[in-house]
Design a protein around this motif. Structure first.
Motif, PDB file in Angstrom:
ATOM      1  N   GLU A 161       1.047  -1.149  -0.011  1.00  0.00           N
ATOM      2  CA  GLU A 161      -0.151  -0.365   0.194  1.00  0.00           C
ATOM      3  C   GLU A 161       0.691   1.272  -0.020  1.00  0.00           C
ATOM      4  O   GLU A 161       2.022   1.020   0.680  1.00  0.00           O
ATOM      5  N   ALA A 165       1.774   1.886   4.259  1.00  0.00           N
ATOM      6  CA  ALA A 165       2.126   0.014   4.128  1.00  0.00           C
ATOM      7  C   ALA A 165       2.015   0.181   5.279  1.00  0.00           C
ATOM      8  O   ALA A 165       2.339   0.509   6.506  1.00  0.00           O
ATOM      9  N   SER A 195       7.870  -2.427  -1.454  1.00  0.00           N
ATOM     10  CA  SER A 195       6.305  -3.847  -1.692  1.00  0.00           C
ATOM     11  C   SER A 195       6.537  -4.807  -2.387  1.00  0.00           C
ATOM     12  O   SER A 195       8.329  -4.668  -3.096  1.00  0.00           O
ATOM     13  N   ASN A 201       7.101   2.269  -0.261  1.00  0.00           N
ATOM     14  CA  ASN A 201       5.989   2.775   0.512  1.00  0.00           C
ATOM     15  C   ASN A 201       6.263   3.141   1.609  1.00  0.00           C
ATOM     16  O   ASN A 201       6.650   2.517   2.696  1.00  0.00           O
TER      17      ASN A 201
END
Ligand code: ASP
Ligand code: MG
Length: 463
Positions: A161, A165, A195, A201
């Motif tokens: 995300e 994250a 990620s 992230n």
């Protein structure tokens, strides 16, 4: 047997001036290796990077100004530690290379005229990357054996995300342990992970505490030592409650609840990766470095004397009211509202329901977009959706709330005496916290009154 590493974290508020960096280096020297040092960006730098990303599309001049600012700030610090001009130049050249990367990304955004999602996370990670590079050079200049390791080099993997994250500790563990396994000082930039497909992230604003905790879990650290420029957890914010006193011991749950309710000592997610590890968090005040930990946070600790350990408050909240006489008869309204808010990226802090109304607490900055989202939904049986900002949340937190009775009665009693109206009150979802909402203008008075009611007058500590 090999010694377990200690993970040490220094935040931006410990990195305002060159004197602060001197203090950090001195603290690091007190530890034995293996040591893992996690650092934040210099104070205010992440905000500045965020501002630059926003405006650089239209104004390329920002890039030069940022570079000048960065290199001057770093030079000031470096000159405190190193006097040989050739050595200063070597350190500054190394920092320039990193600042140069940042500059190129910013130029790309200017040329493109837009910011791809991944670029913002990448650029904001440079505050931390510059700190780790700088600290590595300074520690080396002091004759210490150390090595900078970036999250991408150690495989600190996230769920993918952007901006907010989570670290996937199970996926990261083996590689992180291997990469950080040497008996030396490893310097790691906090605030981001990588990620599964190799993108930077961010871990949410203030997320370096969380990075440090995730790394501590991966390496099975002996402890997580968080260095602050204040006195650890207190029974209330000493800025508004003069009678506040230190809290020496706390459970993970107490610390997370307090962090969520506004105490600024640790990021609320710090305790998340530590669950089940038993790794203690030791909070230190760098201005009194010899004094030992000011607050010790452990997986489980006995309840304090009075049941409650701390009173926290925040006015960074907004309140959404959904009203409708038929709400109690119609299933699914709350689910629809919650899914729509989730889809809009809005985090719900709390939900309190009755048969004819639903109250949702969220961050003040989310209130306007949340109102729009719910109005668009046109929920059946909801007659009106209103938002209010004249609200402050005051919470009492302590393991003792599970068993003790009478705490809520004391809180409501003292607020009644003060003539403060409680707009909303909830206790129960968390066994260790109760909270209430009052008008913003009454926040300080409510906090002081509750603190007075719950803590014995002359006790030196709150636990
Ligand atoms: N530098 C980042 C921020 O300001 C992360 C941190 O300080 O923990 O949000
Ligand atoms: Mg912080």
């Amino acid at each position: 047997m090999k010694r377990k590493p200690i993970v040490v974290k220094f935040g931006g508020s410990n990195m305002k001036t060159s004197r602060d960096i001197r203090l950090i280096v001195d603290v690091i020297k007190r530890y034995e290796t293996p040591l893992i040092v996690v650092v934040s960006a210099l104070y205010g730098l992440t905000d500045r990077l965020a501002g630059t990303v926003r405006s650089v599309k239209d104004d390329a001049g920002l890039i030069v100004r940022l570079r000048q600012f960065l290199l001057e700030a770093k030079r000031d610090i470096v000159e405190q530690f190193i006097s040989d001009p050739a050595k200063i130049k070597a350190v500054m050249d190394k920092l320039s290379v990193r600042a140069g990367e940042l500059e190129r990304y910013l130029k790309a955004i200017h040329l493109l005229g837009q910011t791809p999602e991944f670029a913002e996370d990448l650029i904001l990670s440079y505050g931390e990357r510059l700190s780790s590079s700088l600290l590595e050079s300074l520690l080396k200049a002091e004759g210490l054996d150390c090595e900078e390791v970036l999250p991408e080099d150690m495989g600190l993997v996230t769920d993918g995300e952007f901006k907010n994250a989570s670290i996937d500790c199970a996926a990261s563990r083996a590689a992180v342990r291997r990469r950080l396994g040497r008996n030396t000082i490893h310097v790691v930039p906090g605030f981001y992970g990588i990620s599964p497909d190799g993108k930077v992230n961010l871990l949410g604003r203030g997320g370096s505490d969380y990075s440090a905790a995730a790394i501590a879990r991966c390496v099975e650290a002996k402890s997580l030592d968080v260095w602050k420029d204040v006195d650890g957890f207190m029974s209330a914010d000493p800025g508004s409650v003069p009678d506040a006193r230190p809290v020496r011991r706390m459970s993970y749950r107490e610390a997370s609840e307090l962090a969520y309710f506004g105490a600024k000592i640790l990021h609320p997610r710090t305790m998340e990766p530590l669950a089940g590890t038993g790794i203690p968090i030791r909070v230190h005040n760098i201005n009194d470095a010899g004094a030992g930990a000011v607050s010790l946070i452990e997986e489980a600790v006995p309840a304090g004397k009075g049941g409650v350990k701390s009173v926290a408050s925040t006015d960074r909240i907004g309140v959404l009211h959904l009203d409708g006489p038929g709400l109690g008869t119609k299933p699914g309204v709350l689910a629809k509202a919650a899914s729509a808010l989730d889809a809009a990226g809005i985090n719900i802090k709390s939900v309190i329901t009755a048969q004819t109304a639903i109250t949702i607490l969220l961050s003040d900055t989310d209130l306007a977009p949340a109102l729009k989202t719910l109005e668009r939904l046109e929920l059946a049986t909801v007659a009106s959706v209103k938002g209010g900002r004249d609200a402050a949340l005051v919470a009492a937190v302590g393991e003792g709330m599970r068993r003790r009775h009478g705490i809520l009665a004391r809180i409501t009693g003292v607020l009644a005496d003060e003539g403060i109206n409680i707009k909303i009150m909830a206790s129960g979802p968390s066994e260790v916290a109760a909270y209430l909402v009052v008008r913003r203008s009454e926040r300080r008075r409510a906090e002081n009154a509750i603190h007075r009611a719950l803590f014995r007058r002359r006790a030196k500590t709150a636990d």
